[in-house]
Motif scaffolding. Sequence first.
Motif, PDB file in Angstrom:
ATOM      1  N   PHE A   1       0.828  -1.197   0.000  1.00  0.00           N
ATOM      2  CA  PHE A   1       0.000   0.000   0.000  1.00  0.00           C
ATOM      3  C   PHE A   1       0.868   1.256   0.000  1.00  0.00           C
ATOM      4  CE2 PHE A   1      -4.173  -1.757   1.195  1.00  0.00           C
ATOM      5  CZ  PHE A   1      -3.818  -3.014   1.644  1.00  0.00           C
TER       6      PHE A   1
ATOM      7  N   TYR B   1       0.048   5.350   1.218  1.00  0.00           N
ATOM      8  CA  TYR B   1      -0.875   6.324   1.791  1.00  0.00           C
ATOM      9  C   TYR B   1      -0.211   7.693   1.776  1.00  0.00           C
ATOM     10  CZ  TYR B   1      -3.985   2.725   3.772  1.00  0.00           C
ATOM     11  OH  TYR B   1      -4.868   1.688   3.946  1.00  0.00           O
TER      12      TYR B   1
ATOM     13  N   GLN C   1      -0.273  11.479   3.743  1.00  0.00           N
ATOM     14  CA  GLN C   1      -0.702  12.163   4.962  1.00  0.00           C
ATOM     15  C   GLN C   1      -0.413  13.655   4.824  1.00  0.00           C
ATOM     16  OE1 GLN C   1       1.213  11.188   8.799  1.00  0.00           O
ATOM     17  NE2 GLN C   1      -0.849  11.107   9.681  1.00  0.00           N
TER      18      GLN C   1
ATOM     19  N   GLU D   1      -4.881  13.223   8.340  1.00  0.00           N
ATOM     20  CA  GLU D   1      -5.605  12.045   7.876  1.00  0.00           C
ATOM     21  C   GLU D   1      -4.780  11.268   6.859  1.00  0.00           C
ATOM     22  OE1 GLU D   1      -9.453  13.010   6.488  1.00  0.00           O
ATOM     23  OE2 GLU D   1      -9.866  11.041   5.665  1.00  0.00           O
ATOM     24  N   LEU D   2      -4.728   9.960   6.995  1.00  0.00           N
ATOM     25  CA  LEU D   2      -4.039   9.111   6.029  1.00  0.00           C
ATOM     26  C   LEU D   2      -4.986   8.835   4.861  1.00  0.00           C
ATOM     27  CD1 LEU D   2      -2.197   6.509   8.249  1.00  0.00           C
ATOM     28  CD2 LEU D   2      -1.134   7.965   6.543  1.00  0.00           C
TER      29      LEU D   2
ATOM     30  N   PHE E   1      -5.723   6.886   1.417  1.00  0.00           N
ATOM     31  CA  PHE E   1      -5.354   5.704   0.646  1.00  0.00           C
ATOM     32  C   PHE E   1      -5.076   6.097  -0.802  1.00  0.00           C
ATOM     33  CE2 PHE E   1      -5.358   1.532  -1.028  1.00  0.00           C
ATOM     34  CZ  PHE E   1      -6.225   1.490  -2.112  1.00  0.00           C
TER      35      PHE E   1
ATOM     36  N   ARG F   1      -3.465  -0.016  -3.592  1.00  0.00           N
ATOM     37  CA  ARG F   1      -3.169  -1.352  -3.083  1.00  0.00           C
ATOM     38  C   ARG F   1      -2.721  -2.199  -4.269  1.00  0.00           C
ATOM     39  NH1 ARG F   1      -7.423  -5.651  -0.468  1.00  0.00           N
ATOM     40  NH2 ARG F   1      -8.091  -5.879  -2.621  1.00  0.00           N
TER      41      ARG F   1
ATOM     42  N   PHE G   1       3.537   7.360   3.000  1.00  0.00           N
ATOM     43  CA  PHE G   1       3.889   6.120   3.682  1.00  0.00           C
ATOM     44  C   PHE G   1       3.648   4.924   2.772  1.00  0.00           C
ATOM     45  CE2 PHE G   1       4.705   7.503   7.960  1.00  0.00           C
ATOM     46  CZ  PHE G   1       3.960   8.658   8.111  1.00  0.00           C
TER      47      PHE G   1
ATOM     48  N   PHE H   1       3.931   0.126   8.714  1.00  0.00           N
ATOM     49  CA  PHE H   1       4.275   1.300   7.932  1.00  0.00           C
ATOM     50  C   PHE H   1       5.773   1.566   7.958  1.00  0.00           C
ATOM     51  CE2 PHE H   1       0.237   3.343   6.920  1.00  0.00           C
ATOM     52  CZ  PHE H   1      -0.638   2.693   7.775  1.00  0.00           C
ATOM     53  N   GLY H   2       6.275   2.164   6.885  1.00  0.00           N
ATOM     54  CA  GLY H   2       7.604   2.725   6.914  1.00  0.00           C
ATOM     55  C   GLY H   2       7.577   4.010   7.733  1.00  0.00           C
TER      56      GLY H   2
END
Lengths: 115, 112
Positions: A35, A37, A39, A44-45, A47, A50, A91, A105-106
Motif C-alpha cells: 500500500f 498512503y 498524509q 488524515e491518512l 489511501f 493497493r 507512507f 508502515f515505513g
Amino acid sequence: AQKVTQAQTEISVVEKEDVTLDCVYETRDTTYYLFWYKQPPSGELVFLIRRNSFDEQNEISGRYSWNFQKSTSSFNFTITASQVVDSAVYFCALPSLTGANNLFFGTGTRLTVIP
Amino acid sequence: ETGVTQSPTHLIKTRGQQVTLRCSSQSGHNTVSWYQQALGQGPQFIFQYYREEENGRGNFPPRFSGLQFPNYSSELNVNALELDDSALYLCASSWYRGETQYFGPGTRLLVL
C-alpha cells in the motif's frame, strides 16, 4: 517479521518536477499486498493504492505511477509534474502475517513541493 | 457515503488520567483498527476489532483497551496516561479484516 524501509526522510522539489519515492520491504509471505498512503498536514491518512504481489504491471493513475519489482522487493512511487498540493508525508505499508492483517508502515517520506 | 470520523479532534490530559477516543466506521465496514502515530514516525498498530471482538493486538500494554459496538463504531480507552502517550491516534475501518483500511482524521492527544 514484516518490515518496510523508506530511506528518503525528506525530499524537496520545484513545482512541475518529477519525483520518485522509494520503498523497500521484507516479508516471508509469497503472496501479499502493498500500500501507499498520503498524509497531508491535516493528519488524515489518504489511501492511494493497493497492489497485489501477483501483479507486477506498473500502474498509472493520472500524475501518479507505481513501479513494483518483486525481484528487488521494491514498490516505488513516482509523481509526475509535481504540484504544491502534493506536499505531504507519504507512507508505504505492508500487512502483517497475522489474521488482523494490520499494516506495518515505513517511517515515511516528507515531500515538499516548492512553487 | 460517510467516511471514517473521529472525536475529539484534540485533547489535553495530565499524566495519570484516563482518556476515551471515539471512532465511527465508514458505512458498510465491520472492522476497525486503531493506530498510534508519534511525531515523525509511521503509525503503530494498537488493536483491531471485528464484529465486536478483538481480532489482534500490537505491542501495547493492557492499559490500552477498546470496544466495538453493534453499529461497528469503536472506542479506544487509555488508562494511567504517560507522557509518551502523546501522539496522533488514528482509526481505520475496512469492510472485512484484511481489506483496504480507510483512515479517519485522527485525534491529537497531548499528555502533560
